[in-house]
Design a protein around this motif. Structure first.
Motif, PDB file in Angstrom:
ATOM      1  N   GLY A   1       0.914  -1.424  -0.240  1.00  0.00           N
ATOM      2  CA  GLY A   1      -0.105   0.207   0.007  1.00  0.00           C
ATOM      3  C   GLY A   1       0.730   1.132  -0.047  1.00  0.00           C
ATOM      4  O   GLY A   1       0.164   2.476   0.101  1.00  0.00           O
ATOM      5  N   VAL A   2       2.224   1.261   0.144  1.00  0.00           N
ATOM      6  CA  VAL A   2       2.970   2.549   0.011  1.00  0.00           C
ATOM      7  C   VAL A   2       2.940   2.998  -1.437  1.00  0.00           C
ATOM      8  O   VAL A   2       3.333   2.223  -2.322  1.00  0.00           O
ATOM      9  N   VAL A   3       2.682   4.258  -1.492  1.00  0.00           N
ATOM     10  CA  VAL A   3       2.759   4.724  -2.994  1.00  0.00           C
ATOM     11  C   VAL A   3       3.920   5.680  -2.984  1.00  0.00           C
ATOM     12  O   VAL A   3       3.984   6.768  -2.204  1.00  0.00           O
ATOM     13  N   LEU A   4       4.609   5.928  -3.723  1.00  0.00           N
ATOM     14  CA  LEU A   4       5.803   6.835  -3.978  1.00  0.00           C
ATOM     15  C   LEU A   4       5.615   7.851  -4.949  1.00  0.00           C
ATOM     16  O   LEU A   4       5.196   7.244  -6.140  1.00  0.00           O
ATOM     17  N   GLU A   5       5.257   8.884  -4.713  1.00  0.00           N
ATOM     18  CA  GLU A   5       4.741  10.038  -5.563  1.00  0.00           C
ATOM     19  C   GLU A   5       6.208  10.723  -6.045  1.00  0.00           C
ATOM     20  O   GLU A   5       6.748  11.145  -4.898  1.00  0.00           O
ATOM     21  N   THR A   6       6.256  11.462  -7.186  1.00  0.00           N
ATOM     22  CA  THR A   6       7.276  12.271  -7.540  1.00  0.00           C
ATOM     23  C   THR A   6       6.553  13.465  -7.971  1.00  0.00           C
ATOM     24  O   THR A   6       5.708  13.426  -8.895  1.00  0.00           O
ATOM     25  N   LYS A   7       6.734  14.448  -7.682  1.00  0.00           N
ATOM     26  CA  LYS A   7       6.392  15.889  -8.156  1.00  0.00           C
ATOM     27  C   LYS A   7       6.717  16.029  -9.685  1.00  0.00           C
ATOM     28  O   LYS A   7       7.989  15.720  -9.899  1.00  0.00           O
ATOM     29  N   PRO A   8       5.877  16.312 -10.542  1.00  0.00           N
ATOM     30  CA  PRO A   8       6.495  16.497 -11.977  1.00  0.00           C
ATOM     31  C   PRO A   8       7.282  17.849 -11.645  1.00  0.00           C
ATOM     32  O   PRO A   8       6.672  18.825 -11.494  1.00  0.00           O
ATOM     33  N   LYS A   9       8.448  17.651 -12.061  1.00  0.00           N
ATOM     34  CA  LYS A   9       9.281  18.776 -12.038  1.00  0.00           C
ATOM     35  C   LYS A   9       9.562  19.542 -13.124  1.00  0.00           C
ATOM     36  O   LYS A   9      10.293  19.147 -14.087  1.00  0.00           O
ATOM     37  N   THR A  10       8.967  20.863 -13.227  1.00  0.00           N
ATOM     38  CA  THR A  10       9.208  21.777 -14.666  1.00  0.00           C
ATOM     39  C   THR A  10      10.304  22.631 -13.945  1.00  0.00           C
ATOM     40  O   THR A  10      10.109  23.690 -13.406  1.00  0.00           O
ATOM     41  N   LYS A  11      11.561  22.082 -14.359  1.00  0.00           N
ATOM     42  CA  LYS A  11      12.551  23.195 -13.815  1.00  0.00           C
ATOM     43  C   LYS A  11      13.253  24.190 -14.836  1.00  0.00           C
ATOM     44  O   LYS A  11      13.516  24.112 -15.868  1.00  0.00           O
ATOM     45  N   ARG A  12      13.042  25.379 -14.191  1.00  0.00           N
ATOM     46  CA  ARG A  12      13.247  26.685 -14.932  1.00  0.00           C
ATOM     47  C   ARG A  12      14.949  26.836 -14.815  1.00  0.00           C
ATOM     48  O   ARG A  12      15.327  26.541 -13.941  1.00  0.00           O
ATOM     49  N   PRO A  13      15.279  27.399 -16.243  1.00  0.00           N
ATOM     50  CA  PRO A  13      16.924  27.923 -15.891  1.00  0.00           C
ATOM     51  C   PRO A  13      17.108  28.802 -14.825  1.00  0.00           C
ATOM     52  O   PRO A  13      16.245  29.549 -14.744  1.00  0.00           O
ATOM     53  N   PRO A  14      18.189  28.767 -14.299  1.00  0.00           N
ATOM     54  CA  PRO A  14      18.702  29.886 -13.350  1.00  0.00           C
ATOM     55  C   PRO A  14      18.839  31.104 -13.952  1.00  0.00           C
ATOM     56  O   PRO A  14      19.172  31.295 -15.062  1.00  0.00           O
ATOM     57  N   LEU A  15      18.367  32.117 -13.232  1.00  0.00           N
ATOM     58  CA  LEU A  15      18.484  33.602 -13.766  1.00  0.00           C
ATOM     59  C   LEU A  15      19.798  34.119 -13.034  1.00  0.00           C
ATOM     60  O   LEU A  15      20.390  34.005 -11.755  1.00  0.00           O
ATOM     61  N   TYR A  16      20.322  35.330 -13.727  1.00  0.00           N
ATOM     62  CA  TYR A  16      21.509  36.001 -13.193  1.00  0.00           C
ATOM     63  C   TYR A  16      21.241  37.658 -13.189  1.00  0.00           C
ATOM     64  O   TYR A  16      20.717  38.028 -14.118  1.00  0.00           O
TER      65      TYR A  16
END
Ligand code: TYC
Length: 98
Positions: free
Chosen positions: A5-20
């Motif tokens: 019954g253990v469910v491992l969820e992963t957030k859908p990662k929408t990674k933005r590029p870093p800003l400078y």
């Protein structure tokens, strides 16, 4: 089995590029009009905005003039440093990760 019954969820990662952040630093020798010109020419600021940022740098020591992707920030820094050197002014421009 202990994991029934253990469910491992992963957030859908929408990674933005870093800003400078691109910063301009104060010095005692670069003429105010030259700094205003640089801000207009390389950062697309109008005269009033450029003058205001120049005065902030003059009074506080530095200011952020814009926030960009790594490539664009690096290009701006190079353009400003080359332009200042060609005109024999010690103006310094640098970037830092936001
Ligand atoms: N402090 C300089 C002067 O008095 C003007 C100046 C402003 C220089 C901003 C650099 O980034 C700078 N002439």
């Amino acid at each position: 089995d202990g994991d029934a019954g253990v469910v491992l969820e992963t957030k859908p990662k929408t990674k933005r590029p870093p800003l400078y952040k691109v910063l301009i630093l104060n010095d005692d020798y670069t003429p105010m009009e030259f700094v205003v010109h640089v801000l207009e020419r390389f950062f697309g600021l109008n005269h009033a905005q450029a003058f205001e940022i120049m005065l902030t740098v003059h009074k506080k020591g530095l200011a952020v003039v814009g926030v960009f992707s790594f490539e664009v920030a690096e290009t701006k820094v190079t353009q400003v440093m080359d332009f200042a050197r060609r005109h024999q002014h010690p103006l310094q421009c640098t970037m830092e990760k936001e």
